[in-house]
Design an enzyme around this catalytic site. Structure first.
Site: not given
Ligand code: PPE
Length: 308
Positions: A159
């Site tokens: 990430k």
């Molecule tokens: N895919 C991506 C690309 C992603 O950024 C997130 C989280 C997820 C899937 C889901 O992952 P999880 O949060 O572990 O369930 N995205 C983060 C960032 C959002 C933002 O705008 O900055 C979040 O949800 O915190």
């Protein structure tokens, strides 16, 4: 979405005033996107604010840093303590939490190895990421013309901030075209994920989701919780490659993420998904997720790390 300031930000080992949490304009990560981050939420529970799956988020942060060869000067326990201290200092019952590991001022050029690592944790109140209306009635999704980056070009398991240019391009395209969110596919046209959410499709009572590493999607911690909840509710969850038409023909579909939580998909590319939104399985999962994060279900209490 505007940020509402809170009192303190944790920076390199201490809580500093919100306004004092500044960096130099020649900060390495600002130039090359060489930072890793997390998005975490704390929720109000009967025993005070609790952070949802904190250990897993810290673990992913450290893994992301390792993938980018960034050395983190703190261990998992110290980062867990930093998050809890920042939430406690805010006085908030529920908030969004943003830990950031970045390379600071002092070195320039593409080699990150000589750079000094800096760590910050900020928290602020954050409502429904895709809007209250979207969470309740479903969002309008558009397949993006931007392909999800290929794992041979970028390590999709990390990430990392720089990788989010891909998500930003897709988001801007979708919003300008009048949609709520973009759905991104691999260069081969397989469904990957939203710009900040994982994808689930419901077909004949089964949940289908793309295999994260196969399609370059982030391995979501919310998605993992949703899989557990779905199985506990009696639904089978299957990882499978899918195409956009699999959503057009789905009974239900939804997105999951820390910021977004569980959000029904009302339509993709102007094709209504299923009969109405949210569908019954989506609704059951959404309700159970909400109860779980609020500490209302004993079985999921291990997911909560209380701040006090
Ligand atoms: N895919 C991506 C690309 C992603 O950024 C997130 C989280 C997820 C899937 C889901 O992952 P999880 O949060 O572990 O369930 N995205 C983060 C960032 C959002 C933002 O705008 O900055 C979040 O949800 O915190």
């Amino acid at each position: 979405m505007p940020i509402t300031p809170t009192s303190k930000i944790w920076m390199d080992g201490e809580l500093v005033d919100w306004e004092a949490a500044q960096v130099h304009v020649l900060t390495h990560s600002l130039h090359y996107g060489t930072a890793v981050f997390e998005g975490i939420r704390a929720y109000a529970t009967p025993s005070g604010p609790a952070v949802f799956r904190l250990a897993e988020h810290v673990d992913r942060l450290l893994r992301s840093a390792k993938i980018l060869s960034i050395e983190v000067p703190y261990g998992a326990d110290e980062l867990v303590a930093a998050v809890k201290a920042t939430v406690a200092a805010s006085g908030l019952d529920s908030c969004y939490i943003r830990p950031l590991v970045y390379l600071g001022y002092g070195e320039m050029g593409l080699n990150p190895l000589p750079c000094e690592t800096r760590v910050a944790v900020a928290v602020w109140p954050w409502g429904a990421y895709l809007g209250e209306e979207g969470t309740t009635n479903g969002i309008r999704l558009k397949t993006s013309s931007w392909a999800r980056h290929d794992s041979r070009s970028l390590p999709t398991a990390a990430k990392a901030t720089g990788m989010y240019i891909n998500s930003s391009l897709a988001k801007v395209e979708a919003v300008r075209a009048g949609y709520d969110e973009a759905l991104m596919c691999t260069t081969d046209g397989y469904l990957a994920e939203g710009t900040g959410e994982n994808l689930f499709v419901v077909r004949r009572g089964r949940l289908l989701t793309p295999p994260s590493s196969g399609v370059g999607a982030l391995e979501g911690i919310t998605a993992d919780a949703v899989r557990t909840i779905a199985v506990d509710l009696g639904y089978e969850v299957v990882e499978t490659l899918m195409r956009r038409a699999d959503v057009y023909g789905a009974d239900e579909a939804f997105l999951t993420g820390t910021a977004a939580e569980v959000v029904p998909i009302a339509s993709l590319d102007d094709r209504q998904v299923g009969a109405g939104c949210p569908g019954p399985i989506t609704k059951a999962i959404q309700d159970t997720y909400r109860a779980a994060v609020s500490g209302e279900i004993d079985r999921y209490k291990d997911w909560l790390d209380h701040v006090h």
